[in-house]
Design a protein around this motif. Sequence first.
Motif, mmCIF file in Angstrom:
data_model
loop_
_atom_site.group_PDB
_atom_site.id
_atom_site.type_symbol
_atom_site.label_atom_id
_atom_site.label_comp_id
_atom_site.label_asym_id
_atom_site.label_seq_id
_atom_site.Cartn_x
_atom_site.Cartn_y
_atom_site.Cartn_z
ATOM 1 N N UNK A 156 -64.586 13.700 67.957
ATOM 2 C CA UNK A 156 -64.481 13.321 69.376
ATOM 3 C C UNK A 156 -64.658 14.539 70.277
ATOM 4 N N UNK A 157 -64.057 15.667 69.875
ATOM 5 C CA UNK A 157 -64.146 16.867 70.711
ATOM 6 C C UNK A 157 -65.576 17.358 70.838
ATOM 7 N N UNK A 158 -66.372 17.232 69.779
ATOM 8 C CA UNK A 158 -67.760 17.682 69.840
ATOM 9 C C UNK A 158 -68.569 16.879 70.855
ATOM 10 N N UNK A 159 -68.165 15.629 71.110
ATOM 11 C CA UNK A 159 -68.898 14.781 72.054
ATOM 12 C C UNK A 159 -68.412 14.996 73.488
ATOM 13 N N UNK A 160 -67.088 15.121 73.680
ATOM 14 C CA UNK A 160 -66.542 15.181 75.040
ATOM 15 C C UNK A 160 -66.418 16.604 75.570
ATOM 16 N N UNK A 161 -66.717 17.612 74.732
ATOM 17 C CA UNK A 161 -66.513 18.990 75.202
ATOM 18 C C UNK A 161 -67.457 19.316 76.358
ATOM 19 N N UNK A 162 -68.587 18.618 76.457
ATOM 20 C CA UNK A 162 -69.506 18.883 77.571
ATOM 21 C C UNK A 162 -68.914 18.457 78.910
ATOM 22 N N UNK A 163 -67.949 17.519 78.899
ATOM 23 C CA UNK A 163 -67.337 17.064 80.145
ATOM 24 C C UNK A 163 -66.185 17.972 80.585
ATOM 25 N N UNK A 164 -65.559 18.657 79.641
ATOM 26 C CA UNK A 164 -64.395 19.489 79.975
ATOM 27 C C UNK A 164 -64.711 20.974 79.873
ATOM 28 N N UNK A 165 -65.965 21.316 79.532
ATOM 29 C CA UNK A 165 -66.293 22.730 79.344
ATOM 30 C C UNK A 165 -66.152 23.510 80.645
ATOM 31 N N UNK A 210 -73.690 18.874 74.033
ATOM 32 C CA UNK A 210 -73.074 17.554 73.885
ATOM 33 C C UNK A 210 -74.103 16.438 73.845
ATOM 34 N N UNK A 211 -75.172 16.566 74.666
ATOM 35 C CA UNK A 211 -76.239 15.560 74.633
ATOM 36 C C UNK A 211 -76.994 15.592 73.301
ATOM 37 N N UNK A 212 -77.135 16.784 72.728
ATOM 38 C CA UNK A 212 -77.809 16.891 71.430
ATOM 39 C C UNK A 212 -77.077 16.063 70.386
ATOM 40 N N UNK A 213 -75.758 16.126 70.374
ATOM 41 C CA UNK A 213 -74.990 15.364 69.386
ATOM 42 C C UNK A 213 -75.053 13.861 69.669
#
Length: 675
Positions: free
Chosen positions: A235-244, A340-343
């Motif tokens: 989950x963190x690998x997907x949402x990290x782009x929103x909280x980075x 995040x978009x890559x994943x």
Amino acid sequence: MKDPRRPLVSPYPARRWLKRTKREWRPLEERSCTDLPWFLLFVLFCVGMGSICGFTMATGGAARLVFGYDSYGNTCGHSNQQLQGVRLSGLDHTDRRFVFFLDPCNIDIVQRKIRSMALCVAECPGEELHTYGDLKRFAMINGSELCSYELAGHKYPGHPDRFTKCPKLPVPQSKPLPVFNRCTPMDISCYAKFAEAVVTFVSDNSLLHRLIASVAASKEVIIGLCVLALVLSMILMVIIRYISAVLVWILTGLVVLGSLGGTSILWWLYIDHRLSVKDAQSEETEEEGEEQEEDETKDKTHALMIYAIAATVFTVILLLLMLFMRKRVALTIALFRVAGKVFVHLPLLVLQPFLTFIILLLFWTYWLLVLLFLGTSGNPIQNEETGLIEFRLTGALQYLTWYHTFGLVWISEFILACQQMTIAGAVVTYYFTRDKGRLPITPILSSVLRLLRYHLGTVAKGSFIITLVKIPRLILMYVHNQLKGKENACARCMLKACICCLWCLEKCLNYLNQNAYAATAINSTSFCVSARDAFVILVENALRVAAINTIGDFVLFLGKVLIVTCTAFAGVLALNYQRDYSEWVPPLLLVGLFAFLVAHCFLSVFSAVVDVLFLCFAIDTKYNDGTPGREFYMDKALMEFVENSRKSVAAAERGRVRAREEVELTAMAPGPSSA
């Protein structure tokens, strides 16, 4: 008539050749094999690794490990040949399939092995035997003689050698170990001694029992928490782009505030001690003890001044770096969003750590088995202390173990490098595809196929370079541990310095190798050419690289801490039903370690994706400018960063032009007239 000075070969083919061979820094459709000699060398090395396994099987080492052998060199369950100079060898043990130790609990803590005579028996004792009469009855009923071969079963009770050539009484109940055919005692105290031999730092057996019991009692909770750590990592690998963005700016603010606060406290302590020294000097004291205390206070004040000055210099440098790298921080945030978009587009990237771990686990299992085979191969040699027969490699065969150890490091690094090349190939395909809807169905599978067909030699060469640095470091670490407490301070310091330098060199080479693999995935060039091209790109963007590697890595570290903390908190809630809080520690430590390893594996893949994206971005901005025919390949988030950077540069340029014009107008204005 032809001019003799005219060149015989027209220059136009050469121009066409130069134009054709010029690299365009884009994924090539037509590829060629890279570093083919290194691929052949790696294949030959793997053949050598397989030959070692074949040697152990041909010489009986594998059979001795699997079927077991007695203290006279006979393999159990087989008809054996006579060994020269070894008595009681060459016996027919076709009916004796199990290895029985006369004293199975006699374990050598240092050597981690059983120091007991071993015999081949037809059946393991299924019940505890208390007297020599019980040994005789067991031999008569089951046909399994538990004493040395020269002793007849019916003579056990009165034979004078029964105390040295028969098992130690009482003989514990035992069962045969599956596959390896060893009689294993059912007595738990023997296992405690074995665990003490493996884990020498545990001196209290009761503590060991409590640790094992607490883990066994919470095995369902441990499994559930491990699954939770896996889910949180995905989950963190997907949402990290929103909280980075939030994490990066919070981190930057905390670092700046922390450095300013630490420097201010040091200066406050220095001023306070300085004032106390002045107050002490104003009072007239002649006692020797008070004068000594005053000198110590002066020394402390001087030390605080040095610390405060050093902290001030560090803070100033840090603030200047933050000032110059503030735009690079925005690039880090943009790269995190694109990663995040890559994943999202390549969800199979999440499975890369699983696949790599499974392949490594299979290889390590094979390597360990062959190592055990080597331990039972070689020539029979009698141990001078115990008088037992042991098989050891002698002469040139001793180097087989070193070859096998080198193979462990090289092939392990090769497998990890294959993962890096696979990730680089998939990310490169994603980045340089303008229409993301036209991506291949399985970009990762396509990357794997390109790797297997064209670039295994490049991966073999890169992993070999890492191996050449890692093995000396491991040797120095082994020497340092062996000489602990024996070497002087200078030698210890030199060893640690060499280990640290090799570790730093290994990390730098790992980073350069990863970018070289990405360059190979783009241009299909050899390892050295790709490493040179990637190094040039990285040097041209040194400040950006520094920002990404410092801020980005720390953000990912915070992500690891977040996963470990959430898993541990869930573990506390799940283990709340247990009254004994001391039993929480082993399961929580085990789960926390597993959560950190899982988070490290997943976020390392995320970090690799960010690094490859940055290299692609640097290449894109260097060779394209957004004009027709030279359009950018980058994502919208990176495009916004480029546009903002251009606006900032344009605004700064307009400001410089306006200032220059004002200076010129001022110079051209007429001065005051003199009467």
